[in-house]
Design a protein around this motif. Structure first.
Motif, short mmCIF file in Angstrom:
data_model
loop_
_atom_site.label_atom_id
_atom_site.label_comp_id
_atom_site.label_asym_id
_atom_site.label_seq_id
_atom_site.Cartn_x
_atom_site.Cartn_y
_atom_site.Cartn_z
N LEU A 200 0.36 0.50 3.93
CA LEU A 200 -0.60 1.46 3.25
C LEU A 200 -1.12 1.22 1.76
O LEU A 200 -0.42 0.90 0.80
CB LEU A 200 0.01 2.86 3.07
N ASP A 201 -2.26 1.10 1.75
CA ASP A 201 -3.11 0.92 0.38
C ASP A 201 -3.92 1.97 0.12
O ASP A 201 -4.92 2.14 0.24
CB ASP A 201 -4.14 -0.43 0.58
N GLU A 202 -3.20 3.04 -0.56
CA GLU A 202 -3.82 4.30 -1.13
C GLU A 202 -4.33 3.89 -2.56
O GLU A 202 -3.78 3.38 -3.63
CB GLU A 202 -2.66 5.17 -1.25
N ASP A 210 4.11 6.49 1.43
CA ASP A 210 4.42 6.50 2.74
C ASP A 210 5.20 7.68 3.07
O ASP A 210 4.92 8.85 2.48
CB ASP A 210 5.08 5.15 3.21
N ARG A 221 -9.52 10.97 4.66
CA ARG A 221 -10.25 9.79 5.14
C ARG A 221 -9.78 9.69 6.81
O ARG A 221 -8.75 9.86 7.32
CB ARG A 221 -9.89 8.54 4.62
N TYR A 226 -7.66 3.24 6.79
CA TYR A 226 -6.51 2.60 6.31
C TYR A 226 -5.97 1.51 7.18
O TYR A 226 -5.43 0.59 6.87
CB TYR A 226 -5.47 3.80 6.24
N SER A 227 -6.61 1.62 8.33
CA SER A 227 -5.84 0.40 9.55
C SER A 227 -6.79 0.21 10.53
O SER A 227 -7.12 1.24 11.17
CB SER A 227 -4.68 1.03 9.81
N ILE A 232 0.20 2.01 10.24
CA ILE A 232 0.45 1.67 8.85
C ILE A 232 1.79 1.32 8.49
O ILE A 232 2.60 2.30 8.88
CB ILE A 232 -0.16 2.64 7.77
#
Length: 266
Positions: A200-202, A210, A221, A226-227, A232
């Motif tokens: 996860l790239d928040e 997570d 979103r 995200y993926s 994720i």
């Protein structure tokens, strides 16, 4: 194993109406309602993952207190609030108001059998606010009932660092946590050779990181932001052994919650 859970000693669906009434009218009785979702979990996990896991943990926790607490677990509410997954396919979602109505109707009609305590066991992060609101609505309408709700994976926070190998972001959607539990409980439904996921790239420092590392900021979103795969985390670090440890410890944590609910009905 799925059949064994459905027909367990605490399964509402396996009881007669008279048996349900006898359990419900006990002064210490607790009703457990699992709440899940039908939503994509990448290429390696089935769309029913959240429902299967919430149901399994709910039954395990209830079974562990059944000698002391009159308790039943209803069949799971299998569809939740998952609009952010729809664009990837495989997802069935309720509107938020409809989910609140379903939870309220299921609980209110079940409570007519005399139960004094109620616990929603939620398995999908997107349902959390709805479950919180349902607790308030049902509690207001049933002031004599101890009404509660818990998102089961949050019960792992006290012990998760003893089990996880992934960095923060590795236990997100279809990552090390959920994949390990599924390998333990439903290994025939897991396709590890298709476990394609990313951490996860928040972008927000105060956003959730997570399943077990939250943050005060919420945002929306569609999930493909995200993926690409729809998963994720780090499912490659998952194992049935970790899943067994997680499941056992989650059962203990939920059992403690359920005992406390029963005690509050006195």
């Amino acid at each position: 194993m799925t059949t064994a859970m459905r027909l367990s000693s605490v399964a509402w669906a396996a009881k007669t109406r008279r048996e349900i009434g006898d359990i419900g009218t006990d002064d210490r009785s607790v009703l457990v309602i699992p709440v899940g979702s039908i939503e994509q979990h990448g290429h390696h996990l089935p769309v029913a993952t959240d429902t299967l896991l919430a149901d399994a943990v709910a039954h395990l926790g209830a079974e562990r207190v059944a000698d002391d607490v009159p308790i039943l677990v209803t069949p799971p509410v299998w569809s939740g609030f998952s609009p952010h997954h729809l664009s990837l396919g495989g997802t069935i979602s309720l509107e938020l108001d409809d989910l609140l109505d379903v939870l309220s109707d299921v609980a209110s009609t079940a409570l007519e059998n005399g139960f004094n305590g109620l616990c929603f066991v939620n398995g999908h992060g997107g349902n959390a606010s709805a479950v919180d609101n349902a607790v308030s609505i049902i509690g207001k309408n049933h002031p004599d009932v101890e009404v509660t709700g818990v998102t089961y994976f949050q019960l792992a926070e006290p012990f998760i660092d003893e089990i996880r190998e992934s960095d923060v972001g590795g236990m997100a959607h279809g990552g090390e946590f959920e994949t390990s539990l599924m390998l333990h409980l439903y290994d025939d439904l897991v396709k590890m050779n298709q476990a394609d996921a990313e951490y996860l790239d928040e972008p927000y420092d105060r956003g959730g990181k997570d399943l077990l590392v939250g943050g005060p900021l919420s945002t929306y979103r569609p999930f493909e932001a995200y993926s690409d795969s729809g998963a994720i985390g780090d499912p490659e670090l998952a194992s049935a052994e970790k899943g067994k440890m997680l499941f056992d410890r989650l059962g203990d944590e939920l059992a403690d919650v359920l005992r406390n609910i029963s005690a509050q009905t006195q």
